[in-house]
Design a protein around this motif. Sequence first.
Motif, PDB file in Angstrom:
ATOM      1  N   GLU A 127       0.895  -1.311  -0.016  1.00 55.07           N
ATOM      2  CA  GLU A 127      -0.140  -0.097  -0.077  1.00 55.07           C
ATOM      3  C   GLU A 127       0.880   1.166  -0.041  1.00 55.07           C
ATOM      4  O   GLU A 127       0.295   2.460  -0.302  1.00 55.07           O
ATOM      5  N   VAL A 128       1.901   1.044   0.275  1.00 53.34           N
ATOM      6  CA  VAL A 128       2.989   2.437   0.402  1.00 53.34           C
ATOM      7  C   VAL A 128       3.149   3.022  -0.939  1.00 53.34           C
ATOM      8  O   VAL A 128       3.346   2.490  -1.948  1.00 53.34           O
ATOM      9  N   VAL A 129       2.692   4.447  -1.121  1.00 48.53           N
ATOM     10  CA  VAL A 129       2.838   5.086  -2.108  1.00 48.53           C
ATOM     11  C   VAL A 129       4.249   5.592  -2.486  1.00 48.53           C
ATOM     12  O   VAL A 129       4.871   6.331  -1.636  1.00 48.53           O
ATOM     13  N   LYS A 176      -2.658  25.792 -12.537  1.00 49.49           N
ATOM     14  CA  LYS A 176      -3.661  27.016 -12.821  1.00 49.49           C
ATOM     15  C   LYS A 176      -4.447  26.974 -11.330  1.00 49.49           C
ATOM     16  O   LYS A 176      -5.456  27.810 -11.281  1.00 49.49           O
ATOM     17  N   GLY A 177      -4.152  26.204 -10.437  1.00 47.53           N
ATOM     18  CA  GLY A 177      -4.809  26.250  -9.166  1.00 47.53           C
ATOM     19  C   GLY A 177      -6.086  25.348  -9.034  1.00 47.53           C
ATOM     20  O   GLY A 177      -6.708  24.993  -8.001  1.00 47.53           O
ATOM     21  N   GLU A 178      -6.138  24.264 -10.053  1.00 47.47           N
ATOM     22  CA  GLU A 178      -7.393  23.357 -10.187  1.00 47.47           C
ATOM     23  C   GLU A 178      -6.921  22.134  -9.561  1.00 47.47           C
ATOM     24  O   GLU A 178      -6.319  21.358 -10.461  1.00 47.47           O
ATOM     25  N   TYR A 179      -7.354  21.891  -8.261  1.00 46.84           N
ATOM     26  CA  TYR A 179      -6.550  20.723  -7.695  1.00 46.84           C
ATOM     27  C   TYR A 179      -7.644  19.414  -7.864  1.00 46.84           C
ATOM     28  O   TYR A 179      -7.471  18.183  -7.608  1.00 46.84           O
ATOM     29  N   TRP A 180      -8.877  19.810  -8.033  1.00 45.65           N
ATOM     30  CA  TRP A 180     -10.107  18.577  -8.395  1.00 45.65           C
ATOM     31  C   TRP A 180      -9.428  17.751  -9.432  1.00 45.65           C
ATOM     32  O   TRP A 180      -9.540  16.539  -9.298  1.00 45.65           O
ATOM     33  N   THR A 181      -8.909  18.404 -10.531  1.00 44.83           N
ATOM     34  CA  THR A 181      -8.299  17.438 -11.681  1.00 44.83           C
ATOM     35  C   THR A 181      -7.142  16.677 -11.103  1.00 44.83           C
ATOM     36  O   THR A 181      -6.992  15.552 -11.516  1.00 44.83           O
ATOM     37  N   LEU A 182      -6.347  17.085 -10.366  1.00 43.11           N
ATOM     38  CA  LEU A 182      -5.049  16.664  -9.686  1.00 43.11           C
ATOM     39  C   LEU A 182      -5.662  15.370  -8.969  1.00 43.11           C
ATOM     40  O   LEU A 182      -4.695  14.222  -8.974  1.00 43.11           O
ATOM     41  N   ILE A 183      -6.432  15.156  -8.156  1.00 42.49           N
ATOM     42  CA  ILE A 183      -6.838  14.178  -7.225  1.00 42.49           C
ATOM     43  C   ILE A 183      -7.987  13.303  -8.065  1.00 42.49           C
ATOM     44  O   ILE A 183      -8.222  12.221  -7.227  1.00 42.49           O
ATOM     45  N   GLY A 184      -8.562  13.614  -8.964  1.00 40.80           N
ATOM     46  CA  GLY A 184      -9.252  13.028  -9.693  1.00 40.80           C
ATOM     47  C   GLY A 184      -9.088  11.447  -9.819  1.00 40.80           C
ATOM     48  O   GLY A 184      -7.608  11.180 -10.107  1.00 40.80           O
ATOM     49  N   ARG A 185      -9.885  10.610  -9.918  1.00 36.67           N
ATOM     50  CA  ARG A 185      -9.509   9.239 -10.026  1.00 36.67           C
ATOM     51  C   ARG A 185      -9.141   8.745 -11.630  1.00 36.67           C
ATOM     52  O   ARG A 185      -9.600   9.457 -12.490  1.00 36.67           O
ATOM     53  N   GLY A 186      -8.138   8.057 -11.820  1.00 35.47           N
ATOM     54  CA  GLY A 186      -7.547   7.807 -12.974  1.00 35.47           C
ATOM     55  C   GLY A 186      -6.521   7.034 -12.966  1.00 35.47           C
ATOM     56  O   GLY A 186      -5.518   6.893 -12.013  1.00 35.47           O
ATOM     57  N   LEU A 187      -5.794   6.762 -14.310  1.00 33.38           N
ATOM     58  CA  LEU A 187      -4.711   5.999 -14.360  1.00 33.38           C
ATOM     59  C   LEU A 187      -3.285   6.470 -13.669  1.00 33.38           C
ATOM     60  O   LEU A 187      -2.450   5.776 -13.088  1.00 33.38           O
ATOM     61  N   VAL A 188      -3.016   7.932 -13.738  1.00 35.00           N
ATOM     62  CA  VAL A 188      -1.599   8.556 -13.486  1.00 35.00           C
ATOM     63  C   VAL A 188      -2.232   9.421 -12.013  1.00 35.00           C
ATOM     64  O   VAL A 188      -2.277  10.637 -11.976  1.00 35.00           O
ATOM     65  N   ASN A 189      -2.714   8.653 -11.111  1.00 34.71           N
ATOM     66  CA  ASN A 189      -3.146   9.567  -9.906  1.00 34.71           C
ATOM     67  C   ASN A 189      -2.546   8.703  -8.744  1.00 34.71           C
ATOM     68  O   ASN A 189      -2.850   7.543  -8.535  1.00 34.71           O
ATOM     69  N   TYR A 190      -2.381   9.449  -7.597  1.00 35.58           N
ATOM     70  CA  TYR A 190      -1.904   8.584  -6.482  1.00 35.58           C
ATOM     71  C   TYR A 190      -2.384   9.374  -5.087  1.00 35.58           C
ATOM     72  O   TYR A 190      -2.058   8.865  -3.766  1.00 35.58           O
ATOM     73  N   TYR A 191      -2.937  10.635  -5.180  1.00 34.45           N
ATOM     74  CA  TYR A 191      -3.580  11.145  -3.999  1.00 34.45           C
ATOM     75  C   TYR A 191      -4.715  10.542  -3.528  1.00 34.45           C
ATOM     76  O   TYR A 191      -4.789  10.394  -2.414  1.00 34.45           O
ATOM     77  N   TRP A 192      -5.583  10.285  -4.463  1.00 40.36           N
ATOM     78  CA  TRP A 192      -7.065   9.595  -4.026  1.00 40.36           C
ATOM     79  C   TRP A 192      -6.634   8.004  -4.068  1.00 40.36           C
ATOM     80  O   TRP A 192      -7.083   7.597  -3.167  1.00 40.36           O
ATOM     81  N   VAL A 193      -6.744   7.911  -5.375  1.00 45.20           N
ATOM     82  CA  VAL A 193      -6.656   6.460  -5.557  1.00 45.20           C
ATOM     83  C   VAL A 193      -5.438   5.971  -6.617  1.00 45.20           C
ATOM     84  O   VAL A 193      -4.634   6.972  -6.691  1.00 45.20           O
ATOM     85  N   ASN A 194      -5.630   4.819  -7.216  1.00 43.29           N
ATOM     86  CA  ASN A 194      -4.476   4.316  -8.052  1.00 43.29           C
ATOM     87  C   ASN A 194      -3.425   3.814  -7.333  1.00 43.29           C
ATOM     88  O   ASN A 194      -3.610   3.055  -6.368  1.00 43.29           O
ATOM     89  N   ASN A 195      -2.278   4.135  -7.870  1.00 44.19           N
ATOM     90  CA  ASN A 195      -0.890   3.411  -7.401  1.00 44.19           C
ATOM     91  C   ASN A 195      -0.660   2.199  -7.590  1.00 44.19           C
ATOM     92  O   ASN A 195       0.651   1.661  -7.582  1.00 44.19           O
ATOM     93  N   ARG A 196      -1.667   1.326  -7.951  1.00 42.77           N
ATOM     94  CA  ARG A 196      -1.547   0.042  -8.266  1.00 42.77           C
ATOM     95  C   ARG A 196      -0.621  -0.797  -7.197  1.00 42.77           C
ATOM     96  O   ARG A 196       0.209  -1.203  -7.974  1.00 42.77           O
ATOM     97  N   PRO A 197      -1.004  -0.832  -6.125  1.00 43.35           N
ATOM     98  CA  PRO A 197       0.083  -1.376  -5.139  1.00 43.35           C
ATOM     99  C   PRO A 197       0.583  -2.743  -5.641  1.00 43.35           C
ATOM    100  O   PRO A 197      -0.309  -3.649  -5.912  1.00 43.35           O
TER     101      PRO A 197
END
Length: 593
Positions: free
Chosen positions: A56-58, A88-109
């Motif tokens: 689980e470690v990111v 641009k200050g839009e962090y919703w896109t940053l944390i959105g679920r998707g392939l290249v994301n590890y703040y909220w989900v993904n990381n494919r542990p």
Amino acid sequence: MKTILKPHWILSIFLSFLFISCEEYLDRTPEADITEEDIFGTFESYMGYADYNYAEVVDLLGQYAPYAPYWGGEGIFIFSDKVTAANKGEYWTLIGRGLVNYYWVNNRPRIGDWDNFGEGGIWYGGWRGIRRSNTALENIDLLQGSEEQKNIIKGQSYFFRAWFHQQIIEGFGGMPYADVIFEGTNVPKLPRLSYQETAEKIDADMDEAIALLPVNWDNTVLGRDSQGTNTGRITKGAAMALKGRFLLYAASPLMNGFSGNGFNYNEEFSKRSAAASWEVIKMADEGVYSLVPWEEYSSLFHNNNDGTNVWTSETLWLKPTKEIGSLMWSTARLHWHPTYLGAEGGMTTASQNFVDRFEMADGTRYKVEYDQDDNKRWKNRDPRFKANIAVDRDKVGDNVNSVWHGYVGDEPTARPGNQASSTYLINKFIPYGMNTFDNEWRNFQFRPSLIRLAEVYLNYAEAVAAAYGPLGTAPGAHLTAVDAINIVRNRAGMPPVTEAATGYDNFMDLVRNERSVELAFEGNGYWVDIRRWYIGHLQENKPLYTLDFDKNWTFFNRNLHTLRVFDNPKHYWLPIYREQVQLYPEFEQNPGW
């Protein structure tokens, strides 16, 4: 060659997210039901359950597209719309679920031969790891084993409960501390704690872990029968080092300010951080750890294509893995190589702002006017500059075509055709010859440490400077903050500094710059440091510059590439999905979101 953490067999256990459902499901065999006694009754099965916390470690850099560590100034990433949105200050896109994301989900542990385990990431996987740790601690009396076996499981479980909480609060701010298991569908209506209140609970768990973890797994009764196979497990020294880091973060101006104590360093947390880091330095003095020699510096980050795992005397902890070869290479070439050297269409290069941080070889600061001087622009610099970055005309392999082209021009290998945003190729994690022409990538592995000894010296220096001043020491210590900084600088062959911090506004400014240079591109830049120092909103930290020039070097111009949006307090914390903050009133959204 070291072997990294041989995993025990693991039962398929699916733990749902803490705030959504607390039911636990266990796979059932056709022959019989699996009971708690089956899982927690023997050491092997217990470890098979608890060990998945390592997966689980990111690892922020060990992802398909590790853009997150760089979006705040170290690097410019040409590939990701998430980085563009974040700047641009839009962090919703940053944390959105998707392939290249590890703040909220993904990381494919993954760990060793373990495959994907659903969605991971700092938030989703973190809460799941916390629940797993609580389950492991709650059922320890079911284990029919020795006291050492129980301590090994408890020590790791206390550590991971602290670790996952820490990872969450670094991005999202203070949280409820989940140290019990919430049963059924009842939503625990726990209010959010302040960052420092959460940090106190993390620290208490770290102390429990430190008391139970071994210094060297091979010296335990269990380890003596499996010499070398437990490299990568958390140790007493690594946990103590991370305790020092976590306390330093809690002491920092951002965390102190958002805990209601003013945007300056918290003296008490600074003292405790310094004391913890000093304990690790004492272990280094006793020979448990050591800084690698300068000529072996690259071994901290990759294996020089020899098929070995990345582990050195300076490594305190990294995410265990057996991934070597094409998977590692495909990750690396996505964001650290141009297309003509074998990339996949996007890459990260360093900003001119960040390159300015590297001093001249004599210890003086780099000046903008040096951009025009061929003997100063990229020559006679801190040796760590070229250990991190390749510049125009640098050879990156033996083949005649293995040359980095960072100039602006119409040729396919020049910018912008080579997919680079700036002239500075990040080569810290890629060995010489790792490119299309030399074709030496088959046994490649890169794996930067989650914490290494050099950072401990830097953490100690910052904490001591904040609590006792540049010439102060932690109680019982023989190193001042100045001494600790010079140990790191000396390894690179840089001149020593004094408390006067010539060329810097003050000694703390020097400490911060030294940290940026030594830990360059390792994930500390925006994600931690520029935020915790409470300087992200300052105007001087918003523009990102490139250095543009022609093939023949007839001109060199600094150009504004990006003007980042960073509002205070909004952009100091990531937003939390609304479905979570709407669960109950006490669980509040971060300011501005």
